[in-house]
Write a protein that holds these residues in place. Structure first.
Motif, PDB file in Angstrom:
ATOM      1  N   SER A 175      -1.181  13.213  18.701  1.00 45.29           N
ATOM      2  CA  SER A 175      -1.450  11.796  18.923  1.00 45.29           C
ATOM      3  C   SER A 175      -0.841  10.963  17.807  1.00 45.29           C
ATOM      4  N   LYS A 231      -4.772  12.557  14.687  1.00 46.37           N
ATOM      5  CA  LYS A 231      -6.126  13.118  14.725  1.00 46.37           C
ATOM      6  C   LYS A 231      -6.340  14.124  15.847  1.00 46.37           C
ATOM      7  N   THR A 232      -5.472  14.094  16.860  1.00 46.96           N
ATOM      8  CA  THR A 232      -5.657  14.959  18.028  1.00 46.96           C
ATOM      9  C   THR A 232      -4.380  15.736  18.314  1.00 46.96           C
ATOM     10  N   TYR A 245      -2.620  18.550  21.050  1.00 47.04           N
ATOM     11  CA  TYR A 245      -2.709  19.166  22.377  1.00 47.04           C
ATOM     12  C   TYR A 245      -1.801  20.397  22.414  1.00 47.04           C
ATOM     13  N   THR A 262      -7.339  21.214  23.288  1.00 44.82           N
ATOM     14  CA  THR A 262      -7.337  20.026  22.436  1.00 44.82           C
ATOM     15  C   THR A 262      -8.005  20.379  21.110  1.00 44.82           C
ATOM     16  N   ASP A 290      -8.769  19.128  16.822  1.00 41.60           N
ATOM     17  CA  ASP A 290      -8.744  18.029  15.858  1.00 41.60           C
ATOM     18  C   ASP A 290      -7.701  18.377  14.801  1.00 41.60           C
ATOM     19  N   ASN A 291      -7.520  17.485  13.815  1.00 36.01           N
ATOM     20  CA  ASN A 291      -6.444  17.711  12.850  1.00 36.01           C
ATOM     21  C   ASN A 291      -6.779  18.745  11.785  1.00 36.01           C
ATOM     22  N   LYS A 346     -11.242  23.588  17.680  1.00 38.07           N
ATOM     23  CA  LYS A 346     -11.074  23.398  19.109  1.00 38.07           C
ATOM     24  C   LYS A 346     -12.122  22.417  19.627  1.00 38.07           C
ATOM     25  N   LEU A 347     -11.634  21.356  20.275  1.00 36.72           N
ATOM     26  CA  LEU A 347     -12.524  20.334  20.821  1.00 36.72           C
ATOM     27  C   LEU A 347     -12.785  20.556  22.309  1.00 36.72           C
ATOM     28  N   LYS A 373      -7.161  11.159  27.537  1.00 34.76           N
ATOM     29  CA  LYS A 373      -6.852  11.324  26.120  1.00 34.76           C
ATOM     30  C   LYS A 373      -7.724  12.359  25.432  1.00 34.76           C
ATOM     31  N   ASP A 374      -8.899  12.643  25.984  1.00 34.81           N
ATOM     32  CA  ASP A 374      -9.787  13.649  25.400  1.00 34.81           C
ATOM     33  C   ASP A 374      -9.449  15.058  25.871  1.00 34.81           C
TER      34      ASP A 374
END
Length: 573
Positions: free
Chosen positions: A464, A468-469, A471, A482, A484-485, A489-490, A527-528
């Motif tokens: 992103s 911060k994100t 993929y 997905t 995070d930085n 794993k989100l 986006k999530d």
């Protein structure tokens, strides 16, 4: 001049001056010199110079505004070898602890506790054979071409900005004719606001061009100095090399910052219902600036939660006459000027396309090219692997100068190199089962994420705009991951249409697109990374074995490539 400093230090003076008054020094005093006499080759303070003027009326005396001319005097330090902090001293040492060139005063003041102080003549041995030193003229030449290209882009941008202004004013006039003379004041206010924004952006363009000119001058001067010292011995060459490295680093940082704004632009949107409600508004419409950032053009015309729909498509042939088989497009990215760079796996080529998607240049790579990502300016990085024995695992850096692809350097890895992304000053490389983070020079920062459940659990990556994100396409397990930085794993997204996810792309506004190899589909995901929002294209629309995709806000289109001689360009809204 070293004696001036040494005597100052030995006397324990409170001040160390770059130049000490010669008469004062003879009297045991430490006074800063403000003047230099070419004939006497001596230095004078404000108190001693009147006496000199009285005794030698015809002598040429230079003050500190002409300090660059002081260097011409006998015993002065050459410009290239001069310490920038202490101009009267020569650079003789290198501090390994701080990676810094030093004079004796630097060492005495700032490096007394350092353990890795070396004499420059020692570390300069063999500098002419150093590969990086030998490549220095080429690196500077390439960088200067990039600077020139940046200046030309800004010139074109300025012309485009003026045309945009004309178009907006024309639209204002069309609206103006629908209402009566009382709107004269509104028109004036709007045009003034428009001109203010144009002037502000043109000022930014002017500053960018001035910075480019300054960088170009500095690079030319330092490389000229180095080349003129070729017969002077190795220490001057080493010093020039180190100084040039510093200027190159600074120039690259400035270019990187400039590259974040690819294009200055303006948009205009009239107020809804202006014909009925004109008396309640002050201007004809809303003026918005748009600066196109980084490798991914600005998608501000589409809100972050916008769900796209396809309005038709076109196909563009990228097969060259020398190609012997069907193209397999593994990677796509766009340059600031609107050109595209694609990687053709089957023919081991990197191809440059113009804004009409015509092949205008290409370069060969030693083995199979996979992903390509935009680094900044007109530079891209291409993943290169040998699928048979994995001997070659490299990232090739390619500059586009004057419409030509030029490979400038490469990084080698101990793991495979399938996907690449760039954010900030870091490179993100996927190996098939892991995601690694490197510096731009190839130093490993960390292994961010790993999944060894299959061979291709980390195929391609997208980051992103805020970093911060992240993929990841998990080709083996039909998943979009997905993170995070920090690598946590989100979300793990699965869907019946998400079979063989391969290419992934995220726009600066946060829209996420995925192409699926097994279903021949192009999808939009929220986006999530939790929900499929739309299926934008299928096999019947021309999708065939899709492996790469890219959103271009320049043309409001999705560019898709795969097992096909043509690029599929989807017009979206």
């Amino acid at each position: 001049m070293a004696s001036n400093f040494e005597s100052s230090i030995q006397r324990g003076c409170d001040f160390i001056h770059d130049f000490v008054c010669s008469p004062c020094e003879e009297d045991g005093l430490n006074t800063e010199a403000q003047y230099f006499c070419n004939q006497c080759t001596k230095y004078y303070c404000v108190n001693c110079v009147p006496v000199h003027y009285k005794l030698f009326k015809r002598h040429s005396v230079l003050d500190r505004t002409d300090m660059t001319k002081w260097a011409a005097a006998p015993g002065m330090v050459d410009v290239l070898e001069r310490c920038e902090r202490h101009p009267g001293e020569a650079l003789k040492l290198v501090c390994g602890d701080h990676d810094q060139l030093c004079c004796h005063v630097c060492v005495a003041m700032d490096h007394r506790q350092c353990s890795a102080i070396q004499h420059i003549p020692d570390v300069a041995k063999g500098i002419r054979k150093d590969p990086e030193f030998r490549q220095l003229p080429q690196r500077v030449a390439v960088l200067r071409l990039q600077i020139e290209d940046m200046k030309n882009d800004r010139k074109k941008n300025s012309s485009s900005l003026r045309k945009t202004r004309t178009a907006i004013v024309d639209e204002i006039k069309v609206i103006r004719r629908k209402i009566n003379d009382i709107l004269d004041k509104m028109e004036k206010t709007t045009v003034q606001e428009l001109d203010g924004l144009v002037a502000a952006q043109e000022l930014s363009i002017k500053k960018d061009m001035e910075s480019c000119t300054q960088m170009d001058d500095e690079l030319k001067n330092i490389i000229d100095d180095i080349q003129s010292k070729d017969s002077s011995g190795e220490p001057p060459l080493y010093i020039g090399f180190r100084k040039c490295e510093g200027i190159i680093k600074q120039a690259n940082e400035i270019l990187q910052n400039m590259s974040n704004v690819v294009k200055y632009d303006l948009t205009f949107r009239k107020h809804n219902g202006i014909e009925d409600n004109w008396s309640s508004v002050k201007t004809f419409g809303e003026l918005n600036e748009s600066n196109v950032f980084g490798a991914q053009p600005c998608t501000s015309l589409f809100p972050r939660d916008h769900v796209f729909a396809t309005e038709g498509y076109k196909e563009y042939n990228v097969n060259m006459s020398s190609d012997t088989d069907t193209c397999i497009i593994e990677g796509i990215c766009e340059l600031p000027g609107g050109e595209c760079v694609i990687t053709d796996y089957n023919h081991m080529k990197v191809k440059l396309l113009d804004q009409e998607y015509r092949v205008v240049d290409h370069c060969d790579v030693p083995k199979f090219p996979f992903d390509v990502c935009h680094i900044g300016g007109n530079e891209v990085a291409v993943c290169v692997n040998n699928n048979n024995n994995d001997v070659r695992r490299e990232l090739h850096f390619i500059n586009i100068t004057k419409g030509k692809l030029v490979t400038t350097r490469k990084l080698s890895f101990t793991h495979r190199c399938y996907g690449a992304a760039h954010h900030g000053n870091n490179l993100y490389i996927s190996s098939g089962t892991a995601l690694y983070v490197y510096t731009m020079t190839g130093k490993l920062i960390k292994k961010m994420y790993e999944d060894e459940s299959a061979d291709y659990t980390v195929r391609k990556i997208a980051i992103s705009n805020d970093g911060k994100t992240i993929y990841i396409t998990n080709l083996s397990n039909n998943q979009l991951i997905t993170l995070d930085n920090l690598g946590n794993k989100l979300v793990t997204f699965t869907d019946p249409d998400l079979r063989g996810p391969y290419g992934v792309h995220v726009t600066t506004a946060g829209h996420v697109f995925v192409c699926c190899l097994k279903t021949d589909t192009v999808l939009q995901v929220d986006k999530d990374g939790k929900t499929q929002l739309a299926t934008l294209a299928r096999k019947q629309d021309g999708v065939n074995g899709p492996k790469a995709l890219y959103f271009s806000s320049r043309s409001s289109s999705l560019v898709v490539g795969g097992w096909k001689d043509t690029l599929l360009v989807l017009n979206v809204r």
